[in-house]
Design a protein around this motif. Structure first.
Motif: not given
Lengths: 362, 345
Positions: B150, A120, B160-161, A175, B153-156, A173, A362, A360, A357-358, B168, A349-350, A353-354, B345
């Motif tokens: 959005i 990112l 920031v998410r 974040g 979704s996902g685990a964690s 960092d 981020l 893990g 996250w899946k 987005v 970008l969406g 991100l997903v 973060l």
């Protein structure tokens, strides 16, 4: 009774990607053997072909296009009349600027993502484009007639400096980087929108078009600006790309291998900012090319380190294709290309991100 | 004995000293709101004295003065309404997501409302600001649902998410809005004023069309405040305290979205008020959501009216729209907080 989760253990570092599988060696005589990544070469050739097709389409399509059979003579011979006008004034500079700006965005993104070790960490997400836009807008308001591109350059540099200071930890960092970037983007967006409101309506339309990133009405000065910058910056980038690849493995290892990670990163950030700012200067803050191009390059030919050449090629191809769409999609008349890249890049970008996250991460 | 049990069953009950503190904070904020409203009526391209305003209120001022002062009434009331909506929306969002960075502006909900309004005026021939609410609402709701999907979704999950999901969404919606406005010059001309977030140049119609939604959102917010307190203790504890986390979240997020839509329809997309107010309020009275929401109702308008007055006097006789002022105060505040944060973060 449920078992309590373990206390926070130090997260083990992500496994280091193995060095590139040099699929072959290019031998010159008995002394020189250059490792060649066959896949990267194949991908590059494919991208070059795609770029060439897009370029020909840019020059030939549409009511104002040069007929395909006349193109060789117009390009290599002495173009006349309408063909000369199209090649010299309308589509020629637009295409050449587009290729240069796309390449610059791509390389800038590759460097930033390598430095931040974060997919990112692109100039868009961390506020550079917003800063450039605000700089251009401020110049348009306070000093009409002065080139807005200089304002864009200053704005981009200032935005980067603010983000760097605001994170408190440099660009390390992810974040913090993202939140700082969003803060700076909000600030610059407010300033920009105020200017668009405050200037005259006609000027506002022109400014708004530039602020979305547009390749319309470019001239050869723009083209030579961005290509001059590329000629200087890309060789320097290639010089540090090896150290960057090493520094992606972590600071301690890098130091042990005899490279100063801080110096490498600083050089990369400076080069990246210069390239992105240069691209913004000639083409406006075109969104998301610098985010997506390195990502696509990495997927096409996976390897550690910034993929400089591939990212440049991908960026150029993406931008020329998007500009082609901007010119010929029947939605509306010649919308700024940045609107297309913003919409597509936002969706990408969406997705990114997903996916992160899946996993893990981020 | 019984009272303590009942209070804790409603969530984390504030200690006795907290009640005094809350009362003091409410009274102080109410006084500040009076001052801000007075300033909003007094200052502008032509400034008036308190005596002159009083004479207008009592009805024996000269006509010109009366016109000037009375022209500032809608603006002031609109500032109060938008301030309340944004502040409570932010408080709800931060409570529901337990995310200190949640804000209807940063999460793209305001942009969703803006996209709805632009769509209506471009394709459906809607005109006049009174109907804006009917288009802002679906836009905001859609954006609210999307950013929630959005972001969760996902685990964690991390602070920031959601913000990234908002970024987005904002990018895609902004592209759409730009495409529509740039290809329709007339809409572009109206839009470029509204999009900055401004209180000036509106009339009472806007106020009336938005008011029912604001009141409805506010009522839901107050109703679920105890459940939000329970939610803050974690889902399991909340369930054992009799709250339904899923319903609470849905109601909280829904009313936050409606409130954000109301504010956007009234004054355009304004960022950072929804972010800042909950932080200020928490700093003053602590974590009880009932108190937080009550105090947000007062602090939000104070902030927005002050920003508006500053924008009016700073560049006199021109004016800086309130959205610019809030961004110029809010963004550096965000960056400064970020710099001082110790943890990652």
């Amino acid at each position: 009774m449920k078992t309590r989760s373990a206390p926070d253990l130090p997260v083990p570092p992500a496994p280091v990607t193995p060095p590139p599988r040099a699929a072959g060696l290019l031998r010159l005589g008995r002394t020189v053997a250059v490792p060649v990544d066959t896949r990267a070469v194949l991908v590059s050739v494919a991208l070059l072909v795609l770029l060439a097709v897009a370029a020909v389409a840019t020059l030939t399509l549409g009511r104002l296009g040069i007929p395909l059979r006349d193109l060789p003579s117009a390009l290599f011979g002495e173009p006349r009349g309408m063909d000369k006008l199209i090649l010299d004034r309308l589509r020629g500079p637009r295409l050449v600027t587009g290729i240069g700006a796309g390449a610059a965005f791509g390389v800038a993104g590759a460097l930033f993502q390598s430095v931040t070790r974060n997919p990112l960490g692109s100039p868009d997400v961390i506020g550079l484009s917003g800063g450039a836009g605000a700089g251009a807008a401020t110049v348009a308001l306070l000093a009409p007639g002065f080139p807005v591109s200089v304002g864009a350059l200053v704005g981009a540099v200032v935005a980067m400096a603010v983000v760097y200071l605001a994170t408190g930890t440099g660009f390390g960092d992810p974040g913090r980087l993202v939140v700082a970037g969003i803060g700076v983007s909000a600030l610059t967006a407010a300033l920009t929108q105020y200017v668009v409101y405050a200037v005259e309506r006609d000027q506002a339309t022109v400014l708004s078009s530039y602020l979305n990133g547009s390749l319309a009405t470019r001239d050869w000065t723009d083209a030579s600006t961005i290509w001059g910058l590329l000629l200087v910056a890309v060789p320097l980038t290639l010089l540090i790309s090896r150290s960057l690849t090493i520094s992606e493995m972590g600071d301690e290892l890098t130091t042990a291998l005899g490279t100063d990670p801080r110096r490498t990163r600083t050089a990369a950030v400076v080069l990246s900012t210069a390239l992105a700012a240069g691209a913004v200067t000639v083409a406006g803050p075109i969104a998301f090319i610098s985010l997506t191009a390195p990502q696509i390059a990495r997927r096409l030919a996976p390897a550690p380190g910034p993929r400089i050449a591939l990212s440049a090629l991908t960026g150029a191809t993406l931008l020329v294709l998007a500009d082609l769409a901007a010119q010929h999609l029947p939605l509306t008349d010649d919308l700024p290309v940045g609107i297309y890249t913003m919409a597509l890049g936002g969706v990408y970008l969406g997705y990114l991100l997903v996916r992160e996250w899946k996993k893990g991460t981020l | 004995m019984t009272t303590t049990v009942r209070a804790s069953a409603r969530g984390a009950a504030p200690p006795r000293a907290g009640a005094l503190r809350l009362t003091l904070a409410l009274v102080g904020a109410a006084l500040l709101l009076l001052c801000a409203a007075a300033a909003s009526v007094m200052f502008g391209s032509m400034s008036t004295s308190p005596g002159e305003v009083l004479s207008v209120l009592s009805g024996d001022a000269e006509p010109y003065l009366t016109t000037v002062v009375e022209s500032r009434y809608p603006r002031t009331l609109l500032g109060v309404l938008a301030g309340v909506c944004l502040a409570v929306s932010g408080t709800l969002m931060q409570g529901v997501t337990r995310n200190p960075l949640a804000d209807p502006g940063l999460l793209g909900v305001n942009t969703g409302a803006a996209a709805g309004v632009v769509t209506a005026s471009a394709f459906l021939g809607a005109s006049g600001s009174a109907s804006a609410m009917w288009w802002a609402l679906p836009g905001a709701l859609l954006a609210g649902v999307l950013v929630h999907v959005i972001g969760f979704s996902g685990a964690s999950s991390s602070a920031v998410r959601l913000v990234l999901a908002g970024a987005v969404l904002t990018a895609v919606l902004t592209a759409y809005i730009q495409a529509v406005t740039l290809s329709r010059p007339k809409i572009f001309d109206n839009y470029r004023y509204w999009v900055v977030g401004a209180l000036g140049g509106r009339d009472f119609d806007v106020l009336w069309s938005v008011l029912p939604f604001a009141v409805a959102g506010l009522l839901v917010a107050l109703l679920i405040a105890p459940a939000l307190n329970a939610l803050a203790l974690g889902d399991e504890s909340a369930t054992s305290l009799g709250a339904n986390p899923a319903v609470t979240r849905a109601l909280g997020w829904g009313s936050a979205t409606v409130l954000a839509a109301a504010a956007t329809a009234a004054a355009g997309p304004i960022a950072f008020v929804g972010l800042a107010v909950p932080h200020v309020v928490r700093g003053l009275i602590g974590t009880d959501h009932r108190g937080q929401i009550a105090l947000s109702v007062l602090v939000g308008p104070v902030l927005l009216l002050t920003a508006d007055v500053i924008g009016r006097v700073l560049l006199r006789p021109q004016e800086l729209m309130v959205g610019v002022v809030t961004a110029f105060v809010g963004a550096p505040a965000l960056l400064f907080t970020l710099r001082r944060m110790k943890h990652s973060l």
